[in-house]
Design a protein around this motif. Structure first.
Motif, PDB file in Angstrom:
ATOM      1  N   TYR A 367       0.727  -1.168   0.061  1.00  0.00           N
ATOM      2  CA  TYR A 367       0.198  -0.101  -0.100  1.00  0.00           C
ATOM      3  C   TYR A 367       1.121   1.685   0.418  1.00  0.00           C
ATOM      4  O   TYR A 367       0.343   2.322  -0.630  1.00  0.00           O
ATOM      5  N   LEU A 368       1.826   1.475   1.221  1.00  0.00           N
ATOM      6  CA  LEU A 368       2.764   2.611   0.781  1.00  0.00           C
ATOM      7  C   LEU A 368       3.342   2.636  -0.134  1.00  0.00           C
ATOM      8  O   LEU A 368       3.816   4.005  -1.019  1.00  0.00           O
ATOM      9  N   SER A 372       3.200   5.994  -3.214  1.00  0.00           N
ATOM     10  CA  SER A 372       4.716   6.561  -3.353  1.00  0.00           C
ATOM     11  C   SER A 372       5.508   6.465  -4.647  1.00  0.00           C
ATOM     12  O   SER A 372       5.029   7.611  -5.294  1.00  0.00           O
ATOM     13  N   ASN A 373       4.652   5.573  -5.548  1.00  0.00           N
ATOM     14  CA  ASN A 373       4.588   4.940  -6.582  1.00  0.00           C
ATOM     15  C   ASN A 373       3.521   6.236  -7.663  1.00  0.00           C
ATOM     16  O   ASN A 373       4.287   7.136  -8.305  1.00  0.00           O
ATOM     17  N   GLN A 573      -5.919   6.995   8.514  1.00  0.00           N
ATOM     18  CA  GLN A 573      -4.069   6.882   9.120  1.00  0.00           C
ATOM     19  C   GLN A 573      -3.905   5.677   7.808  1.00  0.00           C
ATOM     20  O   GLN A 573      -3.931   4.035   8.364  1.00  0.00           O
ATOM     21  N   SER A 574      -2.721   6.469   7.473  1.00  0.00           N
ATOM     22  CA  SER A 574      -1.905   5.598   7.447  1.00  0.00           C
ATOM     23  C   SER A 574      -1.117   3.899   8.067  1.00  0.00           C
ATOM     24  O   SER A 574      -0.798   4.531   9.056  1.00  0.00           O
ATOM     25  N   PRO A 575      -0.698   3.360   7.368  1.00  0.00           N
ATOM     26  CA  PRO A 575      -0.351   2.439   8.260  1.00  0.00           C
ATOM     27  C   PRO A 575       1.097   2.196   8.780  1.00  0.00           C
ATOM     28  O   PRO A 575       1.362   2.911   7.964  1.00  0.00           O
ATOM     29  N   VAL A 576       1.701   1.847   9.908  1.00  0.00           N
ATOM     30  CA  VAL A 576       3.213   1.741  10.497  1.00  0.00           C
ATOM     31  C   VAL A 576       3.661   0.642   9.985  1.00  0.00           C
ATOM     32  O   VAL A 576       2.756  -0.580  10.734  1.00  0.00           O
ATOM     33  N   VAL A 577       4.392   0.411   9.417  1.00  0.00           N
ATOM     34  CA  VAL A 577       4.812  -1.339   9.465  1.00  0.00           C
ATOM     35  C   VAL A 577       5.517  -1.707  10.485  1.00  0.00           C
ATOM     36  O   VAL A 577       5.521  -2.807  10.542  1.00  0.00           O
TER      37      VAL A 577
END
Length: 896
Positions: A367-368, A372-373, A573-577
């Protein structure tokens, strides 16, 4: 030679006509990707200048484009010795050749067909190749100045080219008197030796020493033959005496041997009888011994079988008891193993919780990455849109610019110069009359019946071709005249020039060449800007198109939407890997620890079961083996007891057999003792004595035959008188050796004089190469530094070695690296070209060279090329134009 223009069509990969030029008289760079025809262009120029137009064969046929029936053609415009020429050639079908020369601004025919081929080679001082295509040694000076692709190395220079170099250096080998002396010495040398000097002259006009040597060789051969005959005579005498002695000795020995043979025959008969008796008694002994050993072995095997049966019975009873104990132990181990297996499966089932968390971590990373791409791709698309908008504007601006090319501007300047020169010549050929009145007056020009007014104190000039006549009111007529002719010719030249100027400038609306040059530079700048924008767009697109980038953006958006549907909280809220990874590792450690404990317990119990089963299996196998051995021992005991005898009866039979064996052995020993009293083997001695007697009789007969043969040969040799002939031949050979020695001294004196003159001449020639060596060494040092020292050239100016300061002897070029070798050969070619350019500028062509040179040395080579272009025209063909962009004075030609 200076190259102005070249055009090629239907040549290998060049289908349509390609024309390049006009070239600068200094630096020129022709660039294009691989396979687009750079080397073909250079090849076509060489074929046009050095090969016959009607040459045939597979080599010239290979230049025809693949799969096409086309005739390769080429034209070359060049200057040599102040004249400008144009060569036009067509090869294969419809082959033709034409040579033209520039006269009064127009190329006029000079020669055609074979005459054109010969005339071109004459102009360029090139050699005719004979049959087939020309090679480098036929190119004249071009073999030094031109480096084809992959052939920068300078391996040899033809004699004519080397002579041109010496001539350019201004060195004369010898004067008139020296030449006459050299001719006389050479004439005398060729009387005795071959032209190469490797041996004496042979054939019809052979050297005198050859005839003497042939006579000496014949005498030596005859002497050897006579000596062989004399030796044969002496050997024949010895053979006669030897044969008589051998015959007598063989006869005496044969007579003495007859009595010995008779006695040996009687002894051999007695020996054979004793041997037969001994053999029979030894056979009886062997039978008795065998019977005794058989009975003994049977008694021994019966005892062993009984012992083995008792031992096996005891082992079978113990093994059966232990087998029951192990079977009970295996059953208990299987129950415990099933309990451990259940515990292990329960622990493994908890893996699904960590697998779900691991799947979420991987989805978060994807997902991240997609986000970014997607952001990067949006920036690329925005930049791409801006560049495409600017490119469209530039293309519109460029389409509005109508600019001439360099050739048009050059032609316009030429015609403007001709027009101004014609006007100046017209003014010089006319009659001019100037009036400066004190007060305003009216003047009538009677020449063309026109009127003019002259203001006070202002000069008025009237002109005419051959006559100027005016009438001044209140004064009268004034008439001025001069020589006739000339003015009309200048007017025609002016009209012609103005017509050409109008024709050239008409598309651009002006005839000022400087303004047109600015317009051309503006158009070229626009072209460069367009090319720069295209490059930027290409860098952004890479291997994709704009539509493909947009498609990728849509795909990324769809993937992001899919992730957010699965994990709705990621929208806000974007996930925090890292946090997810920490949770996963904690849970995974707990589950792993529990599984490991269950696995260890399972493995321990499984090992215990395997051990018990292994012991049970080994015991069962051993029990079965003991049972089989017990049965086998009983069967063996029954077979040994099949004679139905008791143990005492077997012992008595054994004792009787022993006594019988000892009696037979005693009789056999007595027979062997009697046989041993006879020394050796009389039958073998008799056989040898018989052979010896037969050999002596044969030797006697053979010696008799040899004696007769040797006596016959001795008589024949004695009749030939060999000794007197041998003496005469030795005297003749000694005389020939003396004459050959004198003649050899004479011929070697001529050789020494000839070699001395050649050595002196070589020293002079070597001094010629010294300036070129110094120039090439300086160039090489500027590129690679002083490490390689000075360059060494052969007498024919070919590089052969370097002389580093640290080395006591020169180092061969083959010991240098590939990059240093090409740098050395380039320096040598530039130094030789500088020598040849002493009288006129020369053309240097470099086709894809310096492929093994690093960027630092390449930059220093560019400086050398710029300096050399002050007296050389240099053309570089390359697929890497960026490596030559630092050449500020170079003209660039892109071949497409």
């Amino acid at each position: 030679m200076i190259l102005h223009k070249i055009g090629v069509s239907h040549w290998r990969s060049l289908l349509d006509e390609v024309t390049l030029g006009p070239f600068s008289e200094q630096l020129n760079v022709i660039h294009a990707p691989n396979g687009t025809g750079k080397s073909s262009l250079f090849e076509a120029m060489r074929r046009a200048l050095f090969d016959a137009h009607n040459v045939s064969g597979t080599d010239i046929a290979a230049v025809r484009p693949w799969g096409r029936d086309l005739s390769p053609s080429v034209f070359v415009e060049f200057s040599e010795n102040g004249a400008t020429y144009r060569v036009e050639k067509t090869f294969l079908s419809g082959a033709s050749a034409k040579l033209l020369q520039l006269e009064n601004g127009k190329f006029q025919p000079l020669a055609d067909s074979r005459n054109a081929d010969s005339r071109i080679r004459e102009i360029l001082s090139a050699d005719a190749p004979g049959r087939g295509l020309s090679k480098q040694e036929h190119w004249g000076l071009a073999q030094i100045l031109w480096a084809p692709q992959g052939d920068l190395q300078l391996q040899s220079i033809s004699g004519s080219a080397a002579e041109r170099l010496r001539s350019a250096l201004g060195v004369q080998i010898s004067g008139d008197s020296g030449g006459r002396l050299e001719d006389l010495i050479k004439e005398r040398f060729q009387t005795y030796f071959t032209p190469s000097g490797t041996g004496y002259r042979k054939g019809k006009n052979a050297a005198p020493i050859i005839s003497l040597q042939e006579r000496r060789d014949a005498a030596q051969s005859a002497l050897a033959t006579l000596r062989e005959k004399q030796e044969a005579f002496e050997e024949a005498s010895h053979r006669v005496e030897d044969a008589r002695h051998r015959r007598s000795q063989a006869k005496n020995e044969a007579e003495a041997l007859r009595d010995t043979v008779k006695r040996s025959r009687a002894e051999a008969e007695r020996f054979e009888k004793l041997q037969s008796e001994k053999k029979l008694k030894r056979e009886a002994e062997a039978l008795a011994k065998q019977r005794y050993e058989t009975i003994s072995e049977t008694i021994e095997q019966i005892a062993k079988a009984r012992e083995e049966i008792a031992s096996l019975t005891q082992a079978i009873e113990k093994a059966s008891q232990r087998q029951n104990e192990l079977e009970e132990e295996v059953a208990n181990a299987k129950k415990k193993l099933e309990t451990c297996r259940s515990s292990r499966e329960t622990a493994r089932g908890k893996r699904s919780r960590s697998a779900e968390l691991q799947k979420k971590i991987e989805a978060a990373r994807d997902y991240l990455s997609c986000r970014s791409n997607s952001d990067d791709l949006a920036k690329r698309l925005d930049k791409l849109g801006e560049l495409q908008k600017n490119l469209a504007a530039l293309k519109k601006q460029r389409s509005e610019i109508v600019a001439p090319d360099a050739e048009t501007i050059s032609d316009l300047r030429k015609w403007l110069g001709k027009r101004d020169a014609a006007k100046a010549a017209l003014a010089a050929s006319q009659i001019h009359l100037t009036l400066t009145p004190e007060q305003p007056i009216e003047v009538r020009n009677l020449t063309d019946d026109s009127k003019a007014r002259a203001d006070s104190v202002k000069p008025l000039t009237l002109s005419g071709d051959e006559l100027v006549e005016i009438e001044v009111t209140g004064f009268g007529r004034i008439r001025a005249s001069g020589p006739e002719g000339g003015a009309e010719e200048h007017r025609q030249a002016i009209a012609k020039a103005e017509a050409s100027i109008d024709k050239l400038s008409q598309p651009f609306g002006q005839s000022d060449p400087d303004a047109l040059q600015l317009l051309r530079e503006k158009a070229e700048q626009s072209n460069r800007d367009i090319k720069n924008l295209n490059t930027q767009i290409f860098d952004i697109l890479g291997a994709d198109t704009a539509d493909q980038l947009a498609q990728k953006q849509n795909e990324l958006s769809a993937r992001l939407s899919g992730f957010e549907t699965t994990y709705p909280d990621w929208k806000n809220q974007s996930p925090v890997v890292s946090e997810l990874q920490t949770r996963f590792e904690t849970l995974n450690d707990e589950i792993t620890s529990e599984i490991q404990k269950a696995e260890d317990a399972f493995d321990t119990q499984q090992t215990a079961l395997a051990t018990a089963e292994k012991q049970l299996g080994e015991l069962s196998a051993q029990l079965k083996a003991d049972q089989r051995s017990h049965q086998s021992a009983e069967e063996r005991l029954q077979a040994l007891s099949k004679d139905k005898l008791t143990d005492p009866e077997r012992e008595k039979a054994k004792s009787d057999a022993l006594m019988e064996w000892q009696a037979a052995k005693q009789k056999a020993d007595e027979a062997e003792t009697e046989l041993a009293s006879i020394p050796g083997d009389p039958s073998k001695d008799l056989e040898k004595l018989e052979k010896q007697r037969t050999a002596l009789e044969e030797s006697e007969e053979k010696a008799r035959d040899e004696e007769k043969t040797a006596e016959g040969q001795l008589q024949v040799l004695a009749a030939e008188g060999t000794y007197s002939k041998l003496t005469q031949c030795e005297e003749e050979l000694a005389d020939l050796e003396e004459r050959i020695l004198r003649e050899n001294v004479r011929t070697e004196a001529v050789r020494l004089l000839h070699d001395t003159l050649a050595a002196c001449k070589s020293a002079v020639i070597a001094s010629i190469a010294a300036p070129v060596e110094r120039a090439a060494s300086r160039m090489l040092s500027r590129v690679v530094g002083p490490r390689l020292g000075n360059l060494r050239l052969t007498q024919d100016f070919v590089p052969e070695a370097v002389a580093p300061e640290r080395s006591e002897s020169p180092v061969a070029i083959t010991n240098l690296s590939g990059g240093e070798q090409e740098q050395l050969f380039l320096a040598a070619r530039l130094a030789l070209a500088t020598v040849l350019a002493k009288d006129q500028r020369q053309l240097v062509v470099l086709d894809d060279v310096l492929n093994a040179t690093d960027s630092g040395r390449h930059a220093r080579i560019l400086n050398l090329l710029e300096e050399s272009s002050d007296h050389l025209q240099i053309i570089i063909l390359t697929c890497h134009p960026e490596r030559y962009r630092a050449l500020d004075t170079a003209e660039y030609f892109e071949l497409r």
